[in-house]
Motif scaffolding. Sequence first.
Motif, PDB file in Angstrom:
ATOM      1  N   VAL B 244       0.894  -1.162   0.000  1.00  0.00           N
ATOM      2  CA  VAL B 244       0.000   0.000   0.000  1.00  0.00           C
ATOM      3  C   VAL B 244       0.931   1.210   0.000  1.00  0.00           C
ATOM      4  CG1 VAL B 244      -1.815   1.242   1.225  1.00  0.00           C
ATOM      5  CG2 VAL B 244      -1.795  -1.270   1.200  1.00  0.00           C
ATOM      6  N   TYR B 245       1.006   1.885  -1.135  1.00  0.00           N
ATOM      7  CA  TYR B 245       2.065   2.883  -1.313  1.00  0.00           C
ATOM      8  C   TYR B 245       1.587   4.319  -1.105  1.00  0.00           C
ATOM      9  CZ  TYR B 245      -0.049   3.467  -5.906  1.00  0.00           C
ATOM     10  OH  TYR B 245      -0.943   3.693  -6.908  1.00  0.00           O
ATOM     11  N   GLY B 246       0.279   4.521  -1.013  1.00  0.00           N
ATOM     12  CA  GLY B 246      -0.186   5.895  -0.854  1.00  0.00           C
ATOM     13  C   GLY B 246      -1.542   5.950  -0.190  1.00  0.00           C
ATOM     14  N   ALA B 247      -1.735   6.963   0.665  1.00  0.00           N
ATOM     15  CA  ALA B 247      -3.044   7.211   1.275  1.00  0.00           C
ATOM     16  C   ALA B 247      -3.581   8.495   0.683  1.00  0.00           C
ATOM     17  CB  ALA B 247      -2.899   7.347   2.793  1.00  0.00           C
ATOM     18  N   TYR B 248      -4.687   8.398  -0.018  1.00  0.00           N
ATOM     19  CA  TYR B 248      -5.236   9.550  -0.728  1.00  0.00           C
ATOM     20  C   TYR B 248      -6.507  10.036  -0.039  1.00  0.00           C
ATOM     21  CZ  TYR B 248      -1.722   8.050  -4.007  1.00  0.00           C
ATOM     22  OH  TYR B 248      -0.513   7.712  -4.554  1.00  0.00           O
ATOM     23  N   ASP B 249      -7.159  11.016  -0.647  1.00  0.00           N
ATOM     24  CA  ASP B 249      -8.315  11.625  -0.002  1.00  0.00           C
ATOM     25  C   ASP B 249      -9.449  10.626   0.236  1.00  0.00           C
ATOM     26  OD1 ASP B 249      -7.473  14.419   0.012  1.00  0.00           O
ATOM     27  OD2 ASP B 249      -7.480  14.191  -2.169  1.00  0.00           O
ATOM     28  N   HIS B 250     -10.158  10.836   1.331  1.00  0.00           N
ATOM     29  CA  HIS B 250     -11.442  10.176   1.575  1.00  0.00           C
ATOM     30  C   HIS B 250     -11.339   8.654   1.602  1.00  0.00           C
ATOM     31  CE1 HIS B 250     -13.106  14.050  -0.478  1.00  0.00           C
ATOM     32  NE2 HIS B 250     -12.616  14.272   0.731  1.00  0.00           N
ATOM     33  N   GLY B 251     -10.263   8.139   2.173  1.00  0.00           N
ATOM     34  CA  GLY B 251     -10.172   6.691   2.337  1.00  0.00           C
ATOM     35  C   GLY B 251      -9.838   5.933   1.073  1.00  0.00           C
ATOM     36  N   VAL B 252      -9.180   6.587   0.116  1.00  0.00           N
ATOM     37  CA  VAL B 252      -8.741   5.889  -1.096  1.00  0.00           C
ATOM     38  C   VAL B 252      -7.243   5.592  -0.952  1.00  0.00           C
ATOM     39  CG1 VAL B 252      -8.522   6.042  -3.597  1.00  0.00           C
ATOM     40  CG2 VAL B 252     -10.477   7.115  -2.460  1.00  0.00           C
ATOM     41  N   TYR B 253      -6.874   4.346  -1.227  1.00  0.00           N
ATOM     42  CA  TYR B 253      -5.481   3.926  -1.087  1.00  0.00           C
ATOM     43  C   TYR B 253      -4.976   3.354  -2.399  1.00  0.00           C
ATOM     44  CZ  TYR B 253      -6.348   4.577   3.830  1.00  0.00           C
ATOM     45  OH  TYR B 253      -6.658   5.150   5.029  1.00  0.00           O
ATOM     46  N   GLY B 254      -3.709   3.604  -2.685  1.00  0.00           N
ATOM     47  CA  GLY B 254      -3.066   2.982  -3.842  1.00  0.00           C
ATOM     48  C   GLY B 254      -2.262   1.794  -3.369  1.00  0.00           C
ATOM     49  N   ALA B 255      -2.357   0.684  -4.085  1.00  0.00           N
ATOM     50  CA  ALA B 255      -1.603  -0.499  -3.706  1.00  0.00           C
ATOM     51  C   ALA B 255      -1.059  -1.172  -4.956  1.00  0.00           C
ATOM     52  CB  ALA B 255      -2.485  -1.480  -2.927  1.00  0.00           C
ATOM     53  N   LEU B 256       0.151  -1.682  -4.847  1.00  0.00           N
ATOM     54  CA  LEU B 256       0.769  -2.397  -5.963  1.00  0.00           C
ATOM     55  C   LEU B 256       0.932  -3.862  -5.572  1.00  0.00           C
ATOM     56  CD1 LEU B 256       2.242  -2.075  -8.774  1.00  0.00           C
ATOM     57  CD2 LEU B 256       4.348  -2.172  -7.437  1.00  0.00           C
ATOM     58  N   GLU B 257       0.274  -4.744  -6.316  1.00  0.00           N
ATOM     59  CA  GLU B 257       0.425  -6.178  -6.075  1.00  0.00           C
ATOM     60  C   GLU B 257       1.372  -6.750  -7.118  1.00  0.00           C
ATOM     61  OE1 GLU B 257      -3.151  -8.515  -6.315  1.00  0.00           O
ATOM     62  OE2 GLU B 257      -2.187 -10.263  -5.404  1.00  0.00           O
ATOM     63  N   ARG B 258       2.431  -7.402  -6.649  1.00  0.00           N
ATOM     64  CA  ARG B 258       3.379  -8.029  -7.574  1.00  0.00           C
ATOM     65  C   ARG B 258       2.948  -9.471  -7.774  1.00  0.00           C
ATOM     66  NH1 ARG B 258       5.605  -4.436  -4.396  1.00  0.00           N
ATOM     67  NH2 ARG B 258       5.553  -5.934  -2.702  1.00  0.00           N
ATOM     68  N   CYS B 259       2.243  -9.718  -8.874  1.00  0.00           N
ATOM     69  CA  CYS B 259       1.581 -11.016  -9.049  1.00  0.00           C
ATOM     70  C   CYS B 259       2.531 -12.095  -9.543  1.00  0.00           C
ATOM     71  CB  CYS B 259       0.422 -10.875 -10.029  1.00  0.00           C
ATOM     72  SG  CYS B 259      -0.725  -9.586  -9.579  1.00  0.00           S
ATOM     73  N   THR B 260       3.353 -11.765 -10.524  1.00  0.00           N
ATOM     74  CA  THR B 260       4.199 -12.816 -11.111  1.00  0.00           C
ATOM     75  C   THR B 260       5.678 -12.433 -11.111  1.00  0.00           C
ATOM     76  OG1 THR B 260       3.879 -11.939 -13.350  1.00  0.00           O
ATOM     77  CG2 THR B 260       2.328 -13.617 -12.605  1.00  0.00           C
ATOM     78  N   ASP B 261       6.045 -11.402 -10.370  1.00  0.00           N
ATOM     79  CA  ASP B 261       7.462 -11.027 -10.310  1.00  0.00           C
ATOM     80  C   ASP B 261       8.327 -12.148  -9.748  1.00  0.00           C
ATOM     81  OD1 ASP B 261       7.006  -8.586 -11.334  1.00  0.00           O
ATOM     82  OD2 ASP B 261       7.579  -7.431  -9.569  1.00  0.00           O
ATOM     83  N   HIS B 262       7.706 -13.016  -8.957  1.00  0.00           N
ATOM     84  CA  HIS B 262       8.483 -14.068  -8.304  1.00  0.00           C
ATOM     85  C   HIS B 262       8.562 -15.330  -9.156  1.00  0.00           C
ATOM     86  CE1 HIS B 262       4.290 -14.799  -7.437  1.00  0.00           C
ATOM     87  NE2 HIS B 262       4.572 -16.010  -7.016  1.00  0.00           N
ATOM     88  N   LEU B 263       8.027 -15.253 -10.368  1.00  0.00           N
ATOM     89  CA  LEU B 263       8.060 -16.421 -11.251  1.00  0.00           C
ATOM     90  C   LEU B 263       9.015 -16.149 -12.409  1.00  0.00           C
ATOM     91  CD1 LEU B 263       4.213 -17.044 -11.401  1.00  0.00           C
ATOM     92  CD2 LEU B 263       5.890 -18.166  -9.905  1.00  0.00           C
ATOM     93  N   GLY B 264       9.642 -17.196 -12.889  1.00  0.00           N
ATOM     94  CA  GLY B 264      10.530 -17.033 -14.034  1.00  0.00           C
ATOM     95  C   GLY B 264       9.759 -16.603 -15.257  1.00  0.00           C
ATOM     96  N   ASP B 265       8.518 -17.068 -15.349  1.00  0.00           N
ATOM     97  CA  ASP B 265       7.706 -16.795 -16.527  1.00  0.00           C
ATOM     98  C   ASP B 265       6.289 -16.492 -16.049  1.00  0.00           C
ATOM     99  OD1 ASP B 265       6.334 -16.731 -18.866  1.00  0.00           O
ATOM    100  OD2 ASP B 265       6.669 -18.839 -19.400  1.00  0.00           O
ATOM    101  N   SER B 266       5.742 -15.373 -16.485  1.00  0.00           N
ATOM    102  CA  SER B 266       4.422 -14.968 -15.995  1.00  0.00           C
ATOM    103  C   SER B 266       3.295 -15.721 -16.689  1.00  0.00           C
ATOM    104  CB  SER B 266       4.231 -13.466 -16.199  1.00  0.00           C
ATOM    105  OG  SER B 266       4.235 -13.168 -17.579  1.00  0.00           O
ATOM    106  N   SER B 267       3.603 -16.522 -17.706  1.00  0.00           N
ATOM    107  CA  SER B 267       2.597 -17.311 -18.439  1.00  0.00           C
ATOM    108  C   SER B 267       1.433 -16.454 -18.917  1.00  0.00           C
ATOM    109  CB  SER B 267       2.047 -18.454 -17.582  1.00  0.00           C
ATOM    110  OG  SER B 267       3.071 -19.106 -16.905  1.00  0.00           O
ATOM    111  N   GLY B 268       1.720 -15.234 -19.315  1.00  0.00           N
ATOM    112  CA  GLY B 268       0.670 -14.390 -19.884  1.00  0.00           C
ATOM    113  C   GLY B 268      -0.201 -13.718 -18.852  1.00  0.00           C
ATOM    114  N   LYS B 269       0.057 -14.001 -17.569  1.00  0.00           N
ATOM    115  CA  LYS B 269      -0.733 -13.332 -16.532  1.00  0.00           C
ATOM    116  C   LYS B 269      -0.132 -11.953 -16.251  1.00  0.00           C
ATOM    117  CE  LYS B 269      -2.409 -17.447 -14.274  1.00  0.00           C
ATOM    118  NZ  LYS B 269      -1.864 -18.556 -13.510  1.00  0.00           N
ATOM    119  N   PRO B 270      -0.936 -11.056 -15.683  1.00  0.00           N
ATOM    120  CA  PRO B 270      -0.377  -9.734 -15.397  1.00  0.00           C
ATOM    121  C   PRO B 270       0.806  -9.846 -14.447  1.00  0.00           C
ATOM    122  CG  PRO B 270      -2.735  -9.786 -14.986  1.00  0.00           C
ATOM    123  CD  PRO B 270      -2.315 -11.187 -15.264  1.00  0.00           C
TER     124      PRO B 270
END
Lengths: 95, 980
Positions: B244-270
């Motif tokens: 969760v990298y940022g807290a914005y107005d009115h309870g909105v938060y930015g978050a970055l999920e690293r879905c396939t960074d830990h895999l050698g090959d993302s197999s077409g997934k984000p």
Amino acid sequence: MIINHPLLGPRDASEFVYLGDASLINRPDPDAQNAAELFHTYSYERANPAGEHRELWYHEQGDRSWLVVTRNTLTHAITEVEMARDVALKQGRDR
Amino acid sequence: MTQSNRIKGGLIDRSQQLGFTFNGKPMQGHPGDTLASALLANGQRLVGRSFKYHRPRGIFTAGSEEPNALVQLRTGAHQEPNTRATTSELFDGLTAISQNHRGPLEFDLMAVTGLLSPFLSAGFYYKTFMWPKAFWEKIYEPVIRMSAGLGSLSKLDDPDIYDKGFLHCDILIIGAGPTGLEAALTAGRSGARVIIADEDFVIGGRLNAETCEIADGPGADWARHATTELASMDNVRVMPRTTVYGAYDHGVYGALERCTDHLGDSSGKPRQVLWRIYAKRSILCAGATERPIAFGNNDRPGVMLAGAVRTYVNRFGVAPGRTVAIFTNNDDGWRTASDLAAKGVDISAIIDSRNQDAPTQIADARVVMGGRVVDTSGRKGLTSVTLANGEKVTADCLAVSGGWSPNVHLTCHQRGRPIWRDDIAAFVPGADLPDGMIVAGAANGTLTLAAGLADGRDKATELVKGLGFTASKTPAIVAQDEPADLSAFWHVAASRKPAWLDLQNDVTVKDIKQAHAEGFRSVEHLKRYTTLGMATDQGKTANIPALAIMADISGKTIPETGTTIFRPPYTPVPIGALAGRARGSGFRPVRHTPSHKWAEANGATFVETGNWLRAQWYARDGEKGWRDSVDREVTMTRASVGICDVTTLGKIDIQGRDAAEFLNHIYTNAFLKLPVGKVRYGLMLREDGVAYDDGTTARLGENHFVMTTTTANAVLVFRRMEFARQCLWPGLDVHMISVTDGWAQFAVAGPNARKLIQKVVDCDVSNDAFPFMACAQTTAFNTTPARLFRISFSGELAYEIAVPARYGNAMMGALMQAGKEFDAVPYGTEALGVMRIEKGHAAGNELNGQTTATNLGLGGFVSAKKDCIGKVLSQRPEMMRDDAIRLVGFKPVDHSKQLIAGAHFITRGDAANMANDQGWMSSVTYSPTLGHSIGLGFIKRGHERMGEVVTATSPARGGDVQVEITSPHFYDPEGGRQRG
């Protein structure tokens, strides 16, 4: 930001287009003696407060309502959201 | 190389080997390793070179605060610079190379800059590269560019996919250490919708790095059980690898999920997903970051934060050194000693800056209370440390602890200012927290385990009650608070050698002193002058010690000195994730006209007009270039008939009892008495009196109008009209809707247009029955609903016919079929433009936001009898000057000359300067009808200067052309053709 639309409930600010000071509703009487002066003030002079500000937002990606949003420009706290049409009618605007 | 530093224990899967390479050297690790832990396991201490002095650097932390261990991960298009080895999960086949050195890492050719360090201190750019001026571009800049910077980009397109998503919850819990987990359990059991996110790939935070116990078992086991329970709840979403990298107005938060960074090959997934999280409430449980102590040569590979040493030993089963020394100002550092001892790692000395008794006994370890480390030795890795009395202590790893700083970052994102707490010598969140946020555990300065767990539970209970849920009555869990005494100690003053504060930017204690001496005393100035706290780590380990030293120099307290506050993002967010799918053709949607397929099949060349893709011209065999095609389209249209898709013009359907009166407010000219079945040209102004937009409006019924706007202003005009309707004249009975996409519309123009149209529509289109500016609702080919307008942009006898958009492509084909006997041609936007200039119609070039109705020669369109938007201010004297510019036509005296748009007019014989400027050329074209170049433009009193020759000058684009002022209506000025 989240704007609590009077008809649609809380909506993300990205659905809206911002216009500015809600005094734009108060279009002067074109037949007034000093109409040119009044329209000059209306078109060019705006308050730019650090604090509470009544301003116009347009729900372009939604129901196309113009809203008057009371927002604190320092904190973004929104304390009131009204239909601009209701505000205009209340201020005596008609046809 | 074998895993020489691997020791027993840890949360790694030893049953599997993962192969990877570092600078081409093959190495081994296990699932559960980070790249950093695997490098340490393989005995690789030197991992990079520093930014400015190219000093050898090693792994300093075990988390996202890492300033040193930045590597370039993967190869080819997947290459990613400045990746923190401490957060990169190891996968089989990973390749990493070190950054910021020329030649091999071990023998960096740029390391010589280290010898120049006396000249490279704070502000050196500003001082050193000032003279001689000529050196800047050719010498200084290339050299600085070569030596500075960290990793490098592949310069290839990013082949990965990034997505964006939206999540909603009652309570967002940021950080899944003990406090966050206990808060999530409490909130989850109450039934509230909970999201718990943590940047790590294993949930549990410090529990995985420490040997503490919860409920009579290892803390890491408790974390695993808690995670299992949370994952089993339908109302809870557990998100590891999510920052969760940022807290914005009115309870909105930015978050970055690293879905396939830990895999050698993302197999077409984000690869990554950027989440926007809408949370009614949030609990920040982001923990704390350990900070170092500054002493001489404290940047050598092997010098590491004490908590990180524990992480490597306990979580990863890696000894960061064979012989470890510890330098601490607090009890927490001592835990490192006991954990190392438990794993059988040698401890050469424990140096505690405090003048008091040792808090515990560690067998075989030498203890120096009130001690100081003043210097270190070892060229590419630590070999020994030197104490204040000159004694050298052998160590290949020095664990340093200067205490812990709560991770207050997100509490500052809405202008919150942290406040200082002397007892823990750290800043804690202040009062102005982001909307709906509370802070618990170490992030709030509650640094010990049992207190943190209780804080998480209590705060979550308070929140769920506030949201109307019933808090669960699970009994409190059993845990112990660890000793946490601390005595603030920031800097070994006795050190003569450079003492680093910001390892990433090579900022030393001396730089802070120098900045202060030169007058940069505000914290914000200090940061910008020395570059302290910048770049990828944003000074997570450096800011507080530097501030303490600044306070010390200036004789103030730390809170008096101030603190820099934090902005998003907490850790770097890749541009790719921020872009998401909005790249390449996904950046902006393309709008196709209804006849797009027909145009494609018939050889159209397309042009972008706003989001629209429109046919620009239709080339035929044998035509040598676009001019051939455009000239032919114009000539054939003027000779017989041409057809053009004009769907892109904005169309607004206006209905209501007061629709006509409403239009009177919007347009300068009168619409009240427009008869049903007629079309009228209309001009709109801005409220300041400047011309805004124009178009035609047809009255289809007493209370029903259809307006057209220019393509470019379709959205904006509609927006303004809604404003006028709701805010200015709310009492009028009028409603409207945009029907731009609802109707496909075609211009059918030319002397044979009537004959063609009569074959298509089912109404009488004779000149008597359907004269110029008539309109009707009818049908096409007996079946299709159609609207017919007799309007002309080309100056020809012309119609525009509209059918529901779904029939548009078929309609284009049917019109062409019907026009076959007349040799009908399709024409594109170029021919459209040529014909409108020949006819003298204003378009975007003329309605450019600077011109008035008077300038456009449309003064007569501003009705004197009624008000409209812009009327009052359009009557200001300056807007109506006698010598105002007027729209007129221009033709070259020498017909072989080409006119240039943008050229300015000068009276013949006058010098070409601003004082003599008479106006400008706004549109030019070659007129195939007249056989020479023609132009439209604005010139002072133009309407009174017909026949005068002036100079059109364009010094930058081809010099002067003598032009004659003419009527703007080059073609059929009497309008006989369009009325015929």
